[in-house]
Design a protein around this motif. Structure first.
Motif, short mmCIF file in Angstrom:
data_model
loop_
_atom_site.label_atom_id
_atom_site.label_comp_id
_atom_site.label_asym_id
_atom_site.label_seq_id
_atom_site.Cartn_x
_atom_site.Cartn_y
_atom_site.Cartn_z
N ALA A 58 -14.53 -81.32 33.17
CA ALA A 58 -14.75 -82.71 32.76
C ALA A 58 -13.60 -83.59 33.23
N TYR A 59 -13.94 -84.82 33.59
CA TYR A 59 -12.91 -85.81 33.90
C TYR A 59 -12.42 -86.44 32.60
N PRO A 60 -11.16 -86.90 32.59
CA PRO A 60 -10.60 -87.45 31.34
C PRO A 60 -11.50 -88.51 30.70
N ARG A 61 -12.14 -89.37 31.53
CA ARG A 61 -12.91 -90.47 30.92
C ARG A 61 -14.13 -89.96 30.16
N HIS A 62 -14.50 -88.71 30.38
CA HIS A 62 -15.62 -88.15 29.63
C HIS A 62 -15.17 -87.33 28.42
N LEU A 63 -13.88 -87.40 28.11
CA LEU A 63 -13.35 -86.66 26.96
C LEU A 63 -12.95 -87.65 25.86
N SER A 64 -13.02 -87.20 24.63
CA SER A 64 -12.55 -88.04 23.52
C SER A 64 -11.02 -88.09 23.56
N GLY A 65 -10.45 -89.02 22.82
CA GLY A 65 -9.00 -89.13 22.78
C GLY A 65 -8.33 -87.83 22.36
N GLY A 66 -8.89 -87.20 21.34
CA GLY A 66 -8.31 -85.94 20.86
C GLY A 66 -8.37 -84.85 21.92
N GLN A 67 -9.52 -84.81 22.63
CA GLN A 67 -9.64 -83.81 23.71
C GLN A 67 -8.68 -84.12 24.84
N MET B 275 9.54 -78.42 24.52
CA MET B 275 8.48 -79.42 24.63
C MET B 275 8.83 -80.68 23.87
N LEU B 276 8.55 -81.82 24.50
CA LEU B 276 8.82 -83.13 23.90
C LEU B 276 7.47 -83.78 23.57
N PHE B 277 7.34 -84.26 22.34
CA PHE B 277 6.12 -84.96 21.94
C PHE B 277 6.50 -86.39 21.55
N ASP B 278 5.93 -87.36 22.27
CA ASP B 278 6.25 -88.76 21.99
C ASP B 278 5.08 -89.41 21.24
N GLU B 279 5.14 -89.43 19.94
CA GLU B 279 4.08 -89.96 19.08
C GLU B 279 2.70 -89.52 19.57
N PRO B 280 2.45 -88.22 19.58
CA PRO B 280 1.24 -87.70 20.22
C PRO B 280 -0.06 -88.06 19.51
N THR B 281 0.01 -88.52 18.26
CA THR B 281 -1.25 -88.81 17.56
C THR B 281 -1.41 -90.30 17.22
N SER B 282 -0.43 -91.12 17.60
CA SER B 282 -0.51 -92.49 17.10
C SER B 282 -1.51 -93.35 17.85
N ALA B 283 -2.01 -92.87 19.01
CA ALA B 283 -3.05 -93.64 19.71
C ALA B 283 -4.44 -93.10 19.41
N LEU B 284 -4.52 -92.16 18.47
CA LEU B 284 -5.81 -91.50 18.22
C LEU B 284 -6.52 -92.08 17.00
N ASP B 285 -7.87 -92.05 17.06
CA ASP B 285 -8.64 -92.38 15.87
C ASP B 285 -8.38 -91.31 14.81
N ALA B 286 -8.48 -91.71 13.55
CA ALA B 286 -8.09 -90.83 12.45
C ALA B 286 -8.76 -89.46 12.53
N GLU B 287 -10.04 -89.43 12.90
CA GLU B 287 -10.74 -88.14 12.85
C GLU B 287 -10.29 -87.18 13.95
N MET B 288 -9.51 -87.66 14.90
CA MET B 288 -9.07 -86.78 15.99
C MET B 288 -7.63 -86.32 15.83
#
Lengths: 223, 245
Positions: free
Chosen positions: B137-146, B163-176
């Motif tokens: 799948a191409y990124p545009r066909h994946l959900s934010g969480g995927q 590994m460095l994580f820069d606010e990895p969930t702050s751009a995601l919808d709550a359910e993801m």
């Protein structure tokens, strides 16, 4: 009345002369385009590079080329700049160089805008994976920039073709020159009208092609 | 004492004369999960980006396994970066490449693995983040969480030291958010050394070993996670913890 500016018999008489002129235009357009595309890359690379004087030189070059009307630049190149530099070349080479420089500046700007259209996060992600800068360019930036760049690139090519008749003023034998020569020969305006029609047809064809390319790249970007 | 995986000494960074980081120092030993928290605009993301030199610090030294990261040699910097995985807030997947190509790209062109070997490793890693069915799948066909899970796989596949994580969930919808945090917990469970900038306090509470509280470009507190969350000492951290929990 039409016999003086739209006379098919006259057109048939001068067809080979006009063809010769059209070939001259096409030859000049191709060579000028090749030079312009290459100069664009060099100037763009200079702008992007880490060496500040080179960056300034590139920006200065672009501003200068944008400021010059193409006709003035062409005349100055042939009658002033090249003689000052002790370069003796024929009108064809001079026109190719002048158009190449002038349009090269625009191509540099087009490359730069495509480069800027690729999100910085893409480059950062690639760099953070340990890819070297030329790999980032090859694998990440160019494939994404290519789609964005096609429409303005094609547009600029059409502008370049549109400038070709100016080569007439330094005595290069292109379509307009051949039409003027034919006009004198047959004492009739038909060759000039024919030349104009050929130009319009060629530009319409380019415009149509450009539209197709734009549509293609838009569809790819939205898919 | 064992040599730390990551070592920062006196990192300073200003933007346009405005100091963002004012001399930050800390070590991260192997296997530790360090959460960097603090008010926004306090320099957390900049700090993270200084670690792999996406942002060049004005002063200070960053060391990975005792080796100093510098911009003097592009080849060496690239090699060191390949040992530091980074996950971005906005995923930053390559949109023109499939999930598998995203994950295998650096294996092929940075680590110089053969094509089929890189693809196999990419598929394995995508399976690990629960995306075996999305490899083409191409990124545009994946959900934010995927997308963020692919991004984690892209970093993980390099077998990084850190590994460095820069606010990895702050751009995601709550359910993801949950699916991404679950993948991150799996990575923690494997013993990965991590530096995480996050506002997900439940994740920080449950997964972080240690908390670095940063405000106005300075380390305000640097303590074990539980201890900090239960009993912040400084007034600024007290207010912050009270506000987000």
């Amino acid at each position: 009345m039409t016999s003086h500016f739209f006379n098919l018999a006259v057109f048939w008489r001068v067809r080979l002369l006009l063809l010769q002129g059209a070939v001259g235009t096409a030859k000049l357009a191709f060579v000028a385009l090749a030079i312009a595309l290459s100069i664009g890359i060099v100037v763009f690379a200079a702008q992007l590079g880490p060496w500040r004087p080179l960056r300034w030189a590139a920006e200065w070059f672009i501003d200068l080329m944008r400021a010059f009307p193409v006709l003035v630049f062409l005349v100055l190149t042939y009658y002033l700049f090249l003689p000052l530099l002790q370069v003796r070349i024929d009108p064809f080479a001079a026109a190719a160089v002048a158009f190449g420089l002038k349009h090269g500046a625009y191509f540099a700007e087009i490359y730069r805008s495509a480069w800027l259209a690729v999100e910085r996060g893409q480059i950062q992600a690639a760099a953070s994976l340990g890819l070297r800068s030329w790999r980032i360019a090859q694998l990440v930036v160019i494939p994404q920039a290519a789609l964005v760049i096609l429409p303005p690139l094609f547009n600029q090519i059409a502008f370049l073709v549109r400038d070709m008749p100016f080569a007439f003023v330094i005595g290069y034998f292109e379509l307009l020159t051949s039409a003027r020569a034919a006009e004198v020969l047959v004492r009739n305006s038909t060759p000039l009208v024919a030349a104009i029609l050929i130009y319009i047809l060629a530009l319409l064809l380019l415009q149509w092609l450009g539209g197709r390319i734009e549509e293609f790249s838009r569809r790819r970007l939205e898919a | 004492m064992l040599r730390p995986v990551l070592s920062l000494a006196n990192i300073c960074k200003s933007f346009g004369g405005q100091p963002i980081l004012r001399g930050i120092s800390f070590d991260v030993p192997s296997g530790q999960v360090l959460a960097v928290i603090g008010p926004s605009g306090g320099g957390k993301s900049t700090l993270l980006r200084c670690i792999n030199l996406l942002e060049a610090p004005d002063e200070g030294i960053v060391k990975l396994d005792g080796e100093t990261l510098t911009r003097d040699s592009a080849a060496r910097l690239a090699e060191l970066r390949s040992r530091i995985g980074m996950v971005f807030q906005l995923f930053n997947l390559f949109p023109h490449l499939t999930a598998r190509q995203n994950v295998s790209l650096a294996l092929k062109y940075a680590l110089k693995l053969k094509g089929d070997e890189a693809d196999a490793r990419a598929e394995q890693t995508l399976a690990r983040v629960g995306l075996a069915h999305k490899i083409d799948a191409y990124p545009r066909h994946l959900s934010g969480g995927q997308q963020q899970r692919v991004a984690i796989a892209r970093a993980l596949v390099m077998r990084p030291r850190l590994m460095l994580f820069d606010e990895p969930t702050s751009a995601l919808d709550a359910e993801m958010v949950a699916e991404v945090l679950q993948v991150m917990r799996d990575v923690v469970a494997e013993g990965m050394t991590m530096v995480v900038v996050s506002h997900e306090m439940r994740f920080v509470r449950s997964a972080a070993d240690r908390i670095l509280f940063i405000a106005e470009g300075e380390v305000v507190e640097d303590r074990p996670a539980r201890e900090f969350l239960d009993d912040p000492v400084e007034e600024r951290s007290r207010r912050f913890v009270a506000a987000i929990e």
